[in-house]
Design an enzyme around this catalytic site. Structure first.
Site, PDB file in Angstrom:
ATOM      1  N   SER A  67       0.835  -1.107  -0.018  1.00 52.34           N
ATOM      2  CA  SER A  67      -0.029   0.004  -0.154  1.00 52.34           C
ATOM      3  C   SER A  67       0.840   1.055  -0.236  1.00 52.34           C
ATOM      4  O   SER A  67       2.083   1.091  -0.114  1.00 52.34           O
ATOM      5  CB  SER A  67      -0.823   0.024   1.250  1.00 52.34           C
ATOM      6  N   SER A  69       0.951   3.868   2.302  1.00 51.76           N
ATOM      7  CA  SER A  69       0.834   4.442   3.542  1.00 51.76           C
ATOM      8  C   SER A  69       2.101   4.917   3.893  1.00 51.76           C
ATOM      9  O   SER A  69       2.660   5.813   4.819  1.00 51.76           O
ATOM     10  CB  SER A  69       0.468   3.558   4.409  1.00 51.76           C
ATOM     11  N   LYS A 124       5.344   0.370   9.279  1.00 54.31           N
ATOM     12  CA  LYS A 124       4.988   1.954   9.786  1.00 54.31           C
ATOM     13  C   LYS A 124       6.288   2.446  10.472  1.00 54.31           C
ATOM     14  O   LYS A 124       7.083   1.560  10.560  1.00 54.31           O
ATOM     15  CB  LYS A 124       3.845   1.959  10.739  1.00 54.31           C
ATOM     16  N   SER A 227      -2.914   7.018   5.707  1.00 48.11           N
ATOM     17  CA  SER A 227      -2.420   5.666   6.521  1.00 48.11           C
ATOM     18  C   SER A 227      -3.181   5.634   7.819  1.00 48.11           C
ATOM     19  O   SER A 227      -3.542   6.470   8.515  1.00 48.11           O
ATOM     20  CB  SER A 227      -0.914   6.103   6.974  1.00 48.11           C
TER      21      SER A 227
END
Length: 262
Positions: A67, A69, A124, A227
Site C-alpha cells: 500500500s 501508507s 509503519k 495511513s
C-alpha cells in the site's frame, strides 16, 4: 496458511526423512542401489530448507510493500529486507523473545503483526515508545511535549494518481525522513476501532493525543493523511514486532530504487 508455518512443516518432513534415511534405511540398501525418489528429494531439499528457515527466522526476511501508507519513503511494489535480530532473537512461529539484542527506536521503520489480525504484517514508522505522550494535532507531531522538527520541501507528485501532496523533511529521533500531508484532508481521525488501551487516547477535532502503555509502541505512516495506523487501531505490543526494515532489494517497476531507502 502462514508461510513461516509452511516452511516449518517442510523442514520437519524433509528433516525427518533425512534422519530416518541416515539412521535406518541407508544401511539396508545395497551399496550401488539408487535412493528411492522420496528420499532423494526429501533428504536432498532438507539442507536448503534448513538454511532458508534459519536465515528467514533469525537474520533477514523479505517483504513486499502492498500500500501507499509509507510514501514517499517506500512505494507500492518495493521489495524490502527486514532485519530480524536487531530487536532481539525470537523463537520462530511463537515470536517469543529469548535473547535481548537491541530495542526499537523512534524513527525506525518497523514491520509488525497487525494487532487486529496477527496473520497480517504491517509496516509503519515508530513514533512513540512505551511511556511516551504522542500528540498529532492539526497535522503536527509532538512527542513528550516537544514538536518534532519539520522543514518544508517541494510538493510531492504522486505519479499514479497525478496529484500533489505537501512534503516535509521530519527529524524523529536519529532518523531524518520525508512525510506527506494532503491539504484537503481533515486533521481529525476517522474509523477508530475500540482497541485495547483506548482509554489512553483523547480524540478531538484537531486529531489525537495518546500515552503509550508499557510494552507497546505507537506507529504512523509517512503518508500521514493516507495511513490507517495507531491513531485508528491502537498500540503495537512488543511481542508483535517482526523487525526493522533497512533495504530495498527490488522494485520491478522502478529498478533504480534497488539499494535505496526512501
Amino acid at each position: 496458511m502462514d508461510f513461516a508455518l509452511i516452511l516449518f512443516i517442510l523442514l520437519l518432513v524433509t528433516g525427518g526423512i533425512w534422519v530416518i534415511d541416515i539412521l535406518f534405511l541407508k544401511k539396508r540398501r545395497e551399496a550401488n542401489a539408487r535412493d528411492p525418489w522420496w528420499i532423494e528429494y526429501g533428504a536432498g531439499f532438507f539442507p536448503v530448507i534448513l538454511i532458508v528457515f534459519l536465515l528467514r527466522s533469525f537474520i533477514a526476511e523479505p517483504f513486499k510493500i502492498p500500500s501507499g501508507s509509507m510514501i514517499p519513503t517506500l512505494l507500492v511494489g518495493d521489495f524490502i529486507l527486514v532485519n530480524k535480530y536487531t530487536y532481539g532473537i525470537r523463537l520462530p512461529l511463537l515470536n517469543k523473545k529469548i535473547i535481548e539484542v537491541g530495542t526499537p527506536k523512534r524513527g525506525d521503520v518497523v514491520v509488525f503483526r497487525y494487532p487486529e489480525n496477527p496473520d497480517e504484517n504491517y509496516i509503519k514508522r515508530l513514533v512513540g515508545l512505551p511511556g511516551d505522550k504522542v500528540a498529532y494535532q492539526n497535522k503536527r507531531l509532538t512527542v513528550n511535549g516537544e514538536e518534532v522538527p519539520v522543514k518544508p520541501l517541494d510538493d510531492y507528485l504522486h505519479p499514479e494518481r497525478l496529484y500533489y501532496s505537501k512534503q516535509y523533511e521530519e527529524k524523529l529521533g536519529e532518523a531524518t525522513h520525508r512525510i506527506l500531508n494532503d491539504v484537503e484532508a481533515p486533521p481529525f481521525v476517522t474509523g477508530v476501532s475500540p482497541f485495547p488501551g483506548h482509554e489512553n487516547c483523547l480524540y478531538n477535532n484537531a486529531g489525537v493525543i495518546c500515552t503509550v502503555p508499557p510494552g507497546h509502541y505507537f506507529m504512523m505512516g509517512d503518508n500521514r493523511d493516507n495511513s490507517r495506523d495507531s491513531r485508528a487501531w491502537g498500540f503495537v505490543p512488543d511481542e508483535n514486532i517482526v523487525g526493522r526494515a533497512f533495504f530495498i532489494w527490488m522494485n520491478f517497476s522502478d529498478p533504480g530504487r534497488v539499494g535505496s531507502f526512501g
